[in-house]
Design an enzyme around this catalytic site. Sequence first.
Site, PDB file in Angstrom:
ATOM      1  N   GLY A   1       2.228  10.515   7.531  1.00  0.00           N
ATOM      2  CA  GLY A   1       3.244  10.409   6.504  1.00  0.00           C
ATOM      3  C   GLY A   1       2.833   9.411   5.459  1.00  0.00           C
ATOM      4  N   HIS A   2       3.799   9.021   4.652  1.00  0.00           N
ATOM      5  CA  HIS A   2       3.534   8.087   3.563  1.00  0.00           C
ATOM      6  C   HIS A   2       4.062   6.693   3.846  1.00  0.00           C
ATOM      7  CE1 HIS A   2       3.217  11.645   0.462  1.00  0.00           C
ATOM      8  NE2 HIS A   2       2.349  11.732   1.460  1.00  0.00           N
ATOM      9  N   GLY A   3       4.400   6.394   5.103  1.00  0.00           N
ATOM     10  CA  GLY A   3       4.848   5.065   5.454  1.00  0.00           C
ATOM     11  C   GLY A   3       6.328   4.852   5.185  1.00  0.00           C
TER      12      GLY A   3
END
Length: 754
Positions: free
Chosen positions: A263-265
């Site tokens: 994911g993107h955090g």
Amino acid sequence: MGNMSLEFLDVRLIFVLSMFWVGGVFGKGVKPEGRSLHHRAKNSAVFDVMSFGARADGRTDDSNAFMAAWKEACQSTGRVHITIPKGTYIIGPLKFSGPCLNVSSLTLQVKGYLKATTDLRKYGFGGGWLEFAWMEGLTLTGGGTFDGQGARAWPHNKCPTDSNCKLLPTSLKFVAMNKTVIRGLTSVNSKFFHIALVECHNFKGSRLKISAPETSPNTDGIHIERSSSVYFSLSHIATGDDCISVGQGNSQITITSITCGPGHGISVGSLGKYPDERDVSGLVVKDCTMTGTTNGIRIKTWANSPGNSAATNMTFENIVMNNVTNPIIIDQLYCPFTSCTSKAPSRVKLSDIYFKNIRGTSLSEVAVALECSKGIPCQNITLKMFTWTCHLGRNKQLQVAAMSKLNSVAPKSHLHVSLRQSSQANPTELAWIDLFLNSIPSFKKRAETDAVDDAPARAEKFAQRYSEILEDLKKDPESHGGPPDCILLCRLREQVLRELGFKDIFKKVKDEENAKAISLFENVVDLSDAIEDEGKRLENLVRGIFAGNIFDLGSAQLAEVFSKDGMSFLASCQNLVPRPWVIDDLDAFKLKWSKKSWKKAVIFVDNSGADIILGILPFARELLRRGTQVVLAANDLPSINDITYPELIEIISKLKDNEGKLKGVDTTNLFIANSGNDLPVIDLSRVSQEIAYLASDADLVITEGMGRGIETNLYAQFKCDSLKIGMVKHPEVAQFLGGRLYDCVFKYNEVLLS
């Protein structure tokens, strides 16, 4: 006895230096044939969707059955349950709306597999697949799965490249909800966001499993907007976008024990895209792990924002990042599209942001990138206790350690190593210093009656010297071994007392309170043993720990009360603040207690008197009855009215009967250990060799008391189950936690097995 790290437990310790710190049912349709399963069970009304015509065959649209069950439930009274048994249901989109005026609580027990319709023509713009609105007291649980069936919708998502795109539906949308709990659910393959909160308050989510392919667009795990007092914990999130995104208008958001990746955090923003956006404040992200994510922690604000807003008082603490490309980013020139119409600076002010104890491996050379607004520079950005290994190629690694304090960050800054740039203590450090300054009169008063020669004069010198040290730390936080945190300030106080010949200024009052508590022990245990229901007996024991923990002379307020009126253990048990407590994981602990007996528990104990004798020992005795080995770890040297190792041995010997039993319970598996500590707080990275050895095979660690359980180890993570329990006895701590003075903390963390 020497000190060593508690490495057997993989303790990842965080010191809490910054203890900050939408009436009626939407949807129409004819009620299907069939009668509701509508009966009373313990004053609860139960509605089963199968009784309203649901087929659960994975082919029939069961939407009408769901809405009919909801409508009847919402018009019921008292406590209400809606059950969705195992099976596969095709439904949606649906709007479950209140208010349900006569319903005190509504539990939606989802055990089935719910699948969203794939016909996008049925969904409204910006709506959700399942939307809950204008409700109070909803609990959504049951272990079921929500499948958004997003694969057929993702090709229609133009949002990554088109700012005027049509939004796809969010799987679970909560609008204007209050006192909501979602727990033990799975969400897969959402078309857009998995879970979204808008204008929600007092919302708790835990033990969630959220997943979508890494390539799925805009499948944020959890998005929060214009909400307050939100708590998400103990969840696994793997998506194609942010694991969690915190939008505008949020306050008091806590995100803890989240496993994120891919994911993107975890992101704050994007902020500043629209006029009249509200501020963001009071965000805490702690005890999280990110693996293989594009970003770790990202704060993003739009360039050329049309209005002024702010994001302030945010803490990111005790976070592990494994092979993360961009671990920490502040980007105030955010523009996700090919081109932006203007390059004017962002008007979102970022200030008082703390990054602490963040470590791991970065896939890029720049582990920390701060790109602040040229118009409104970032202010008071703190980075502390960073350790990074940056993987830059097969044979190239860069070790990065960062410890920085930036009072005003330049528009663009890529940091590896920086130092404190402000010579004065920051607001958090000042708060700690003031707390210890306020405690001096009660310590001075106690020292004046000590047995040492010329005690009053020595007590005056103590007050003077310690005050001078604290004032020095205000002016220069690096003096006296600073920067000042709870542990350092405790250590300096004890150092001054010992230099002046004071060895144990609380000895007399400890002996008196130990004697009183010993005389009450059998009665307290008998009252507990008389409770047949296991869960109720456990809660009674826990309440006893809180009641005992109020005997704490390290609190100036309690010391004053004690000196005037004394304290009654039984009265304290009856007068605890009502549940839910400010941190209340007791129900989760009860569930685990009913299913498991731990092999070995290590308890770091706190005060003398009622705390250890009437609080901890009855609890420890119950653990022994269940077959658990118990290790009680006490201080090596005196500190305030904390119990010491020799004193605890003496107390146990007085409480045992002629057969060596503790009120009928065998004590073969009870061990008393020296923790190696000499303070009312504890650094678990430095304990005695004895306790490190005894803890090597423990599967439960308990830190008890405000100093050990809250002020220094509230966010400590272990490889085994852990419990932090204590009463809040300082106003500053109560304010940080969002609770009341003398509120209770019962924080239980269960090991999540992968």
